[in-house]
Each structure stands twice: as structure tokens, then as C-alpha cells.
Design a protein around this motif. Structure first.
Motif, short mmCIF file in Angstrom:
data_model
loop_
_atom_site.label_atom_id
_atom_site.label_comp_id
_atom_site.label_asym_id
_atom_site.label_seq_id
_atom_site.Cartn_x
_atom_site.Cartn_y
_atom_site.Cartn_z
N ILE A 1 0.89 -1.18 -0.03
CA ILE A 1 -0.17 -0.07 0.01
C ILE A 1 0.80 1.40 0.03
O ILE A 1 0.53 2.36 -0.43
CB ILE A 1 -0.96 0.00 1.30
CG1 ILE A 1 -2.23 0.85 0.94
CG2 ILE A 1 -0.23 0.42 2.55
CD1 ILE A 1 -3.17 0.24 0.02
N ASP A 2 2.12 1.16 0.49
CA ASP A 2 2.84 2.44 0.38
C ASP A 2 3.40 3.16 -0.76
O ASP A 2 3.52 4.01 -1.01
CB ASP A 2 4.22 2.02 1.24
CG ASP A 2 4.12 1.86 2.62
OD1 ASP A 2 3.20 2.08 3.31
OD2 ASP A 2 5.19 1.38 3.41
N THR A 3 3.35 2.06 -1.89
CA THR A 3 3.55 2.48 -3.12
C THR A 3 2.45 3.43 -3.55
O THR A 3 2.79 4.19 -4.17
CB THR A 3 3.83 1.30 -4.07
OG1 THR A 3 4.70 0.35 -3.60
CG2 THR A 3 4.11 1.81 -5.42
N ALA B 1 0.33 4.81 -1.67
CA ALA B 1 0.49 6.24 -0.73
C ALA B 1 1.52 7.09 -1.17
O ALA B 1 1.10 8.48 -1.20
CB ALA B 1 0.68 5.71 0.75
N THR B 2 2.45 6.76 -1.78
CA THR B 2 3.71 7.64 -2.00
C THR B 2 3.12 8.15 -3.57
O THR B 2 3.14 9.50 -3.82
CB THR B 2 4.86 6.85 -2.51
OG1 THR B 2 5.27 6.22 -1.03
CG2 THR B 2 5.83 8.03 -2.75
N ALA B 3 2.66 7.51 -4.29
CA ALA B 3 1.97 7.97 -5.59
C ALA B 3 0.72 8.90 -5.39
O ALA B 3 0.69 9.98 -6.12
CB ALA B 3 1.44 6.74 -6.32
N THR C 1 0.36 10.75 -2.83
CA THR C 1 0.91 11.86 -2.37
C THR C 1 1.55 12.78 -3.44
O THR C 1 1.43 14.07 -3.39
CB THR C 1 2.04 11.58 -1.40
OG1 THR C 1 1.62 10.60 -0.10
CG2 THR C 1 2.77 12.98 -0.80
#
Lengths: 450, 450
Positions: free
Chosen positions: B405-407, B409-411, B413
Motif C-alpha cells: 500500500i505504501d507504493t 500512498a507515495t503515488a 502524495t
């Protein structure tokens, strides 16, 4: 109206991705694909795990069989090697190894997806039985058969790149006494020396004899088979050897036809996978790719890029507005339980590219330190000292550490600074991460300095 | 010159992060921190795992002890509850539970880090022995002691949010026959119903009796202890119960002092964690946070945000140019082997916010399908139908799925579109991912439609 004929050279990831898109979107076109071997669309990156015995059925590595491609309407011709390219006449020269005859095939538009080949050693004994490369399904099957039949007890891996590390894992898993010889001063030149050192420790702890600074000068034979590898730094016993010293693009067809080549003689393509010739596209391990951090095209062959370029190539052939925006240099592998990942530029690469860099490393844990299964992970982050812009990261650590590189890869793609990066809303719960993700902790160390 | 006095109310993540930054950067200042309990800086998110027995030493949840804070030079006062705030006189009213006396403490600048408290049920029997909440180390210790002493065989979890799911895992791990009752029609309202359904299946497969659409109307007693929970949808036996129906901010001090409150009565703060009163900051679970996708401040209390806000708050107090850019709604948890993560907006949230949405779901695998240990994962991606901009994603799947999910979340942002997202250079090797990462495959399904 004449039916358009699109010819694809190469039946693996890039070529067949392109072929599939064209087939789907241009139902009127004729799609002919030439493949030199008898296999299509298989997972080259899975080969070491076939050798390790972790993957037991070779067929499971095949994402799409020749029959499936034919059923989809692609005129797939196996054992057919394209040996010449005549741009004036819009024809390729094909050697049909089955029928043992050469013929010419006309095309309207052409896709070169000829892949890469393993680099070879120009040393005495290199053709002995028992010396393998690992770059095709046939290579892997031949090596696996050798291991079954000869039952060697000692093995040598020549080259400490991704393939070398993965083959070392396979040999250790099979119980072979394994020596890894590397010509340069460290394994994994795609990592900085400090990070590669962590991998070297893992190799040695697993019982691999690691010999760096040891270029191979020859192989010794016993009974017509390999018995040892000779380096400038000693001779090491091995009843089987795998040579993994990198690859080079199969770009001779393109070169001889006058197409522009780029970094390391890869076929130069633009973001639509078009070459310098109007009706010729290229994709995958024979082509270069735009590196978004370096700002220029480089040769960085990987299966994941091959698939993306193949898709873009097919979409562009079909007139769809696709663009491949480039790579940021992401790669991942493992040695047994040790995960290894990188993205962007290493410290060394960043300095070589002229950046004034600042770097930060941190050793943290994959989960909250108190949580069962938490293991170590070391993260190194590289940033531009003037602007604070992220330039790259490297991770070496236990299970669950490697894929965190994707967060950095995404941030790099977005051009984030350290300050933006450290406040990312990343997922936290004790089974998954410390409250500050280790990639962020490494960046925080730097953010103070910029 | 008079020494500046900075007072912190609340000794957990946000408060002590702020205190530590101030202590480090303003060596001249006096730093006083008031904490109601006897614990500081502990991992609230680890409490369910203490109950599960996965974490065996409560002290391991403590990131920094009171003694460590004092050694660092913070005047930490335990069992000291701040009961009043007098902005005109720049004083707080403190109840010292140890000395059993009230006093006033003057401050120059103040940080409110009073956290949140669990919501309670206004139903008969709610105060019976054996009914617990799980929001403090003392809660967890009391529950663990009950489990040891009473040795219940049946358990009820009231509420299917993060805490409810995690406590259900703990109860199942301890061999308790567990019923989870949830007032609404699904567990985990922070997921769309289709994704929550996957979690519900995992709960049921693990033997949890799941009862949704069942608001609690009371508890039944036997011998002065809880014996059952009564819902509109049946009565369920339980010799122990945990109520986890959400939290609400401890914002009464702020409200009574006239500070501006925001979403769900959380203390409204700006990106420097400043409240509407000139000399008062706030951070953590008592405060709101700017939601970058919604474009407004919301109450979304999480430990990771508390740490970040605490850091920014401390840096700002020290005159450093720190900004907390906000959250994107990322959260993660697990039920046993099933990982659950979200970021951005769910489909329901996006529609409620007025977006015209397009959604795509895919079921894929955590590793290449042929690789040992590959398990299922389902990804749902939500995007803006007009612009193609990513709005959110949800993941439910086996080990190795959730942190992807971090990928996203970064995208999110970075404000990426689907088209930018699908060509991200994410890490691929067979032990880590299929060649197209599942999050990308889900986005690809959408990219065709936009």
C-alpha cells in the motif's frame, strides 16, 4: 485493401507483449512472430529457482505457450532465427532450423525484441563440459540435467552479479560446496561497497567461499569435464560452473541495418519504443531505456522493463497514445533469506554522474523491534546535497525488507525531496514496520544535514 | 533573561516526540511534561499482541521510559493530570494524584498531546467485571490478568474496527471461542464492503462467529461478571468482552479554553501543529490532520501521524522550518495471516466526497505464481474518472501483500494519474512479485477505461 503485416523478432516478454497488444487492438493486421528456440513468454528470472529445485516444473515458468499465442491468432514460427534485415525491401531473412532453409519475409512494420545474450569468457577451457550460462530455459534444463546425472559435490560460480548470487543460493540449497569468484573487489557492483559487504557476509555465513578481486584466467579439466576454475587469485575446485558475468544486447541485426545504437550497443528507442528507422520498433533486453534520474538513455535490461516496453510498443503500433516514461534503476534479488534491492543511483553512480551527494545509512528492523519475526534491515539513502532531492536507495536485510524499495522508486519518479519523503503517510502496525519506516529513518538522517 | 518554560500535556508518542525535539534543540528552555498514568512513550498499537501473547514482556512496548526522558533533561511528572487551561494567565491546573493535591503551573508555550479515549457503550451492564477496552498499557495488563485468572473459554469482541479485528486474532490465538459483534453491516468500515467481505471470510474460516448488523443493547451477568452480550440480533455468550468501537479526542481542555475544534471535535491545527491560540500547539490523537486527497482537515488518529506531528511540533517550537504536509489516509492491520491495508479514499468515501469514480479490482499473487510461498492478494484501486488521478487503494491478502500500500500512498502524495502509476519502476523478482506488481495490475484495468 492489403492487410497490414506486422513482424515481431523474438518470442519472449517484450516481443510477445507487443504481439498480444497488436493482436488485440488491430484485428485486421497479420501478426507474424519469429522465435529461435521452441519456448515463448517464459520467466527468465525464474531460472535460478528451477536450478535450486524450488520450482519443480519447467512448464510453470511459461506464462504463455506457443499454442496459446497461436490460438490468439499470432502466426508464431518457432526455431526460426532472423539472420538479416533489409530495410529497403522491408524484408527480414529467416533461417528455419526445422526445415533447414532460408527465406525472406516481407513486413510493413517490424518489432525487434531479440533480447540479450550472456557475456562469455575468452579463456582456455571455457567450452569444457560442465560449464554453463543461465540465460534461457534450455540453459536451465541442461544445467539441471547435469546436476542430476553427474552429481557434482563442488561448484563454482563465476561472477557476483544477480545471476551469480541467485545461482549460489541454488547450489547451496542443493548441498554443493560452492565457491563464488568475482573479478572486481565486491559482489553486486550495482550496490555501493558498504551495502555489498552485507551480502558478502551473508554468502560467507551460508558457507559460500567468496573470492573477490579474482578474474578468471582459465578452467582446468579432468576426463574432459571441468574440474576447477583458475583465477589470478588461486585455483578453485568445481565439478560444475555457472558463468554469470552480465549480458549484452542482441543488436547486430539493428546495427547492420544502420539503426542508431546507444549505451553499450543497445538499440536506441524513444518513449514510444521507436528506433531511428521509421517502420522499426524495438523493446526489451535488446533496447535501451530512458533513465529518469540520469536524464539519458541507458542499457539496464530487466524483465519488468521488457514487459512494459513490449506493452507500449504494441499500443503505439496500434495507434494508442502510450508512452514509456523510463526507468529509475530499480532492481531486487535475494540470497536465501537476505533480500537485496536498489533504486535510483548508488552513491558511486551519483558521484560519477556529477552530483554533489549526501548519504545516510541506518540499521533498523522489518517489524517493530518487539514483534516476533522482526529481522534486521539496513537502508542507505542517497540525495542531492544542494537541493535535497532523493537520488536513490539501497536495502539489504531479512525477509520483508526488499520490496520497501518501491516506496523510494515511486518517490524518485515523483522527484521528491528528503523533506517530502520523510513525511509520507506510510503504513504502520507492529507486524509490518517500526513506527517510522526504516526507509524514512535513513532519509531523516540526511534531512538534518541538507 | 528568564528561562523559557515549555509545558507538554501528555507523555505518549506525540507529546514526548515534541518534548524530545525541544529538549535537543532548545537547551536553554525548561521542558515540563505531565502524564496522567505512570507510562510514557509506549506502543499503543502493540497492545493486542500483548493480549495475544505474541509480545510477552510489557516493557518491550515502551520505546522510552520515564527515567530515560528524565535523564534527557525533561521534567516529567507522572500521575499528573492537567484538568484546566487558563490562557489569560498562561497556566495549567494540575491534579497530582500521588500527592493528592492540585496546583497551577505557568507556561510560556504549551503543547496539548492529550490523546484519545475509547468510545463507550451507553447500555445496561457496561460496567460489569470482564468488560474491557484496549487503549492503554494498563487496559492491556488488566485484560491479560483477567485472562490468566478467570481463564474464560468464550469471548466477545464488540466492534469490527482495527482493534476488534486484532483482539479477535488474540482471542483465537489463545484458544477462546470468539464471537465478534458489529453494529453496522460490515467489519472495517474503513474498507469498501467487497474488500471487507474478504476479511469477514478470513474471520469465519478461523472459527470466529461473526455477527454483523447487531448493535449491542446490553450485557448479561452471572456472579457479577459478564456472561453474554445482548444485541438486536441475538445474545452471545462471552466470559470476557473487549469493546472497540472507536475513539474520540481528549479535546475538552482545548474546547473549554476556547480553542477552535474541527472534525469530530478534534483540536484543529495547522501544518506547524499550531492551534487557534497563539502560544498553544497540539499534536497526535487529540488533533486533526490535513487530508491531502480530501483537501480538508479530518480526524484520523494513528500512531504514525502522532509521531510525525510531535516531531513537527517540536521543531516548530524550536524555530526550525518544519511542516507536516498531511496524511493520505493510510492504515494497515492484519487478522492472523490475512493482511489488510488501505490508503487514500475508498470507493464509498470518494463518492461521498463528490468524485466521479472508476474502480478496478484484481486478484493476484504476492510472488510469481509459480514461486513457493506465493499467496493470494486482492487489490482494489479507486481513481477519478475524469482526470485519471489515483484516489485510493485497498489491499487484502496473504503475508507480503499489505505493505505494498505504501507504493500507492507515495503515488497519491505525488498526485499521480493511473497512466503514471502503471509505468512505475517497481522491484520485480520471482520471490517478491509477479512481473507486473498486483497494485499495478489493478490500476491497469482502470487505465483502459479512463
Amino acid at each position: 485493401m492489403k492487410r497490414e503485416r506486422i513482424v515481431i523478432v523474438g518470442g519472449d516478454a517484450a516481443g510477445m507483449s507487443a504481439a498480444s497488444q497488436v493482436r488485440r487492438l488491430l484485428p485486421e493486421a497479420e501478426v507474424i512472430a519469429f522465435e529461435r528456440t521452441t519456448h515463448t513468454s517464459y520467466a527468465l528470472c525464474g531460472l535460478p529457482y528451477l536450478v535450486a529445485g524450488l520450482v519443480t516444473e519447467p512448464s510453470r515458468l511459461v506464462a504463455r505457450t506457443p499454442e496459446a499465442h497461436r490460438r490468439a491468432g499470432i502466426d508464431l514460427r518457432l526455431r526460426s532465427e532472423v539472420t538479416g534485415l533489409d530495410l529497403d525491401r522491408h524484408e527480414v531473412v529467416v533461417w528455419d532450423a526445422e526445415a533447414r532453409r532460408e527465406y525472406r519475409q516481407a513486413f510493413d512494420r517490424l518489432v525487434l525484441a531479440t533480447g540479450a545474450r550472456p557475456r562469455t569468457l575468452a579463456v582456455p577451457g571455457r567450452d569444457l563440459h560442465g560449464i554453463f550460462t543461465l540465460h534461457s530455459l534450455d540453459d536451465a534444463l541442461a544445467l539441471a540435467a547435469w546436476l542430476e546425472q553427474v552429481r557434482p559435490r563442488t561448484a563454482v560460480v563465476v561472477g557476483g552479479g544477480y545471476v551469480g548470487i541467485e545461482v549460489a543460493e541454488a547450489f547451496v540449497a542443493r548441498g554443493l560446496a560452492t565457491t563464488l569468484v568475482e573479478g572486481t573487489s565486491q559482489v553486486l557492483p550495482m550496490l555501493d561497497a558498504d551495502m555489498a559487504g552485507l551480502v558478502q557476509r551473508a554468502l560467507e555465513e551460508a558457507g559460500v567461499r567468496l573470492v573477490t578481486g579474482a578474474p578468471v584466467v582459465g578452467f582446468e579439466a579432468r576426463g574432459g569435464r571441468i574440474a576447477a576454475v583458475v583465477t589470478t587469485n588461486g585455483t578453485f575446485e568445481g565439478e560444475v560452473a555457472v558463468v554469470g558475468i552480465g549480458v549484452e544486447p542482441n543488436s547486430e541485426l539493428a546495427r547492420d541495418a544502420g539503426l542508431e545504437l546507444g549505451d553499450r550497443n543497445a538499440i536506441h528507442v524513444d518513449e514510444r519504443c521507436r528506433t531511428s528507422a521509421p517502420s522499426v520498433w524495438a523493446a526489451g533486453d535488446c533496447a535501451d531505456a530512458y533513465h529518469r534520474i540520469l536524464g539519458r538513455s541507458v542499457y539496464f535490461p530487466l524483465g519488468t522493463t521488457a514487459n512494459k516496453q513490449g506493452r507500449v510498443c504494441g499500443l503505439d503500433l496500434a495507434g494508442r497514445p502510450a508512452r514509456f516514461p523510463g526507468i529509475v534503476g530499480t532492481a531486487i534479488t535475494r540470497f536465501a533469506e537476505t533480500e537485496i534491492a536498489r533504486t535510483g543511483l548508488t552513491e558511486r553512480e551519483a558521484r560519477a554522474a556529477g552530483f554533489e551527494v549526501t548519504v545516510g545509512s541506518v540499521r533498523s528492523t522489518t517489524r517493530s523491534g518487539y514483534f516476533p519475526g522482526a529481522t534486521w534491515m539496513t537502508v542507505k539513502v542517497v540525495a542531492d546535497a544542494r537541493s535535497g532531492r532523493l537520488l536513490g536507495a539501497q536495502i539489504v536485510g531479512g525477509p520483508g525488507s526488499g520490496k520497501r524499495i518501491d516506496t523510494v522508486a515511486t518517490a524518485l519518479t515523483a522527484g521528491m525531496t528528503l523533506e517530502e519523503f520523510i513525511y509520507l503517510d506510510l503504513a504502520y502496525a507492529p507486524p509490518f514496520s517500526p513506527v517510522w519506516d526504516p526507509v524514512v529513518v535513513a532519509a531523516r538522517k540526511l534531512a538534518r544535514e541538507v
